[in-house]
Write an enzyme that holds these catalytic residues in place. Sequence first.
Site, mmCIF file in Angstrom:
data_model
loop_
_atom_site.group_PDB
_atom_site.id
_atom_site.type_symbol
_atom_site.label_atom_id
_atom_site.label_comp_id
_atom_site.label_asym_id
_atom_site.label_seq_id
_atom_site.Cartn_x
_atom_site.Cartn_y
_atom_site.Cartn_z
ATOM 1 N N PRO A 59 0.809 -1.230 0.000
ATOM 2 C CA PRO A 59 0.000 0.000 0.000
ATOM 3 C C PRO A 59 0.838 1.274 0.000
ATOM 4 O O PRO A 59 0.847 2.026 0.977
ATOM 5 C CB PRO A 59 -0.823 -0.130 1.269
ATOM 6 C CG PRO A 59 0.029 -0.959 2.184
ATOM 7 C CD PRO A 59 0.811 -1.900 1.305
ATOM 8 N N CYS A 60 1.507 1.539 -1.120
ATOM 9 C CA CYS A 60 2.355 2.727 -1.195
ATOM 10 C C CYS A 60 1.502 4.008 -1.216
ATOM 11 O O CYS A 60 2.038 5.098 -1.039
ATOM 12 C CB CYS A 60 3.280 2.664 -2.404
ATOM 13 S SG CYS A 60 2.422 2.450 -3.959
ATOM 14 N N HIS A 61 0.181 3.859 -1.399
ATOM 15 C CA HIS A 61 -0.681 5.050 -1.316
ATOM 16 C C HIS A 61 -0.749 5.575 0.121
ATOM 17 O O HIS A 61 -1.220 6.673 0.348
ATOM 18 C CB HIS A 61 -2.091 4.732 -1.846
ATOM 19 C CG HIS A 61 -2.791 3.624 -1.106
ATOM 20 N ND1 HIS A 61 -2.585 2.296 -1.389
ATOM 21 C CD2 HIS A 61 -3.689 3.655 -0.086
ATOM 22 C CE1 HIS A 61 -3.341 1.544 -0.582
ATOM 23 N NE2 HIS A 61 -4.006 2.351 0.223
#
Lengths: 183, 247
Positions: free
Chosen positions: B150-152
């Site tokens: 989840p790089c967001h």
Amino acid sequence: MDCLDPVQKALLDDLDGGFAELYGAHRDVVFSTALRLSGRWADAEDLAAETFLRAYRAVAGYDAERIAALRTRPWLLTILMNIWRNCARAKSRRPPLDLREEPVDTVDPREGVEEAAMRRETGDELTELLALLPEEQRLAVLLRHVSDLPVSEIATVLRIPEGTVKSHVSRGLKRLRTLGGVR
Amino acid sequence: MNDDPLLARLAGLAVEAPAGLLDRIAARWIAVPSPIGELSVAWTARGVAYVHQGDGFTAAFRARFGRPLLPATRPPAGLVPALRTGRPSGPALDLEELGDFQRDVLRAVQAIPRGEVRPYAWVAARAGRPGAVRAVGTALARNPVPLLVPCHRVTRADGALGEYVFGPAAKQRLLLAEGVDLDRLDGLARERVFYLASDTTGVVCFPTCHNARRITPAHRHGFRTLGAARTAGYRPCRTCRPDLQAA
């Protein structure tokens, strides 16, 4: 375009779909050859996987003309032979790290007991005899009678004249018969 | 000619290729739904290797992995729920083709819980390279498996959301979908508040930490820096670890 086989047609149409055709058409001959070259199931899986991967990467850079000119089976087996020779050369260059030699294992873990027993009777003795042949005879016999390639394709794969292929095959067979008779 | 027993035995040395061989060579792909629309997902025998949005999936996969890509009839177990919920119990990932640093960065990002955000510097520290904040940005921009890693949830230290592989609008949608109160974060950032402390527990957190969200207004204190919170007597939260970054 009529002279193209279904694999070439599929490759020209779509690289990934074509690869599926290429794999379906030649997986058994590539794997069998890899198994009898290396003598071990795990090595054969590595060799065969690497062969198809390199074939895919190569054909990704080919134009339509080159794909149309491709004889896919000897081409694949040439790639296999190159990888195998490079591995063998790399292995001989560095000394073995471990003195404990791994057991020779040509057994597929999924193979049934019955099949394994049968293969052991028919297979292992013969592969031992094959290993005693000079390399050029062993490769020629293997490609001709295990992989079932025509002499013309073997000449391409081994980069030798057809006449030489035939003489390696017949000398190799003769030697196998002599060796087999002695046992 | 197989009347010759030797030739028949040689022919008998031919075998069929094992069933699993193709999966060591080719990747599989399928289109699946997600909170930001349809995604194309590719996986190998080891796990999910690539998540792509929009056109050019096949070409992008080929350029990046150099591996045949064949259509699948069903997604790997757990993929669709993982994309929908953003929870970490998703399918196995294949991060083999990545460098050590990028893999460490992605592992660090996987530790950020759903509904929370962390700054780039925190990820750099957690990946074991506290000085490499910009490199973290680059590694995340090339994250092959967005949403699943989840790089967001990695945002700028100044409160701005920052860049995203699928564009800033997708980042915003994903964070809102998992319950991040972006208006509240924005309000805090305008007041230069980047840490929240509780005078009942004596603990200071990142504002999205679930411990910080529980602090009642009467006991909540905002800080611009961790140093200021520490000077005021607060210790860093052991869950969100605001101390895990260069000062």
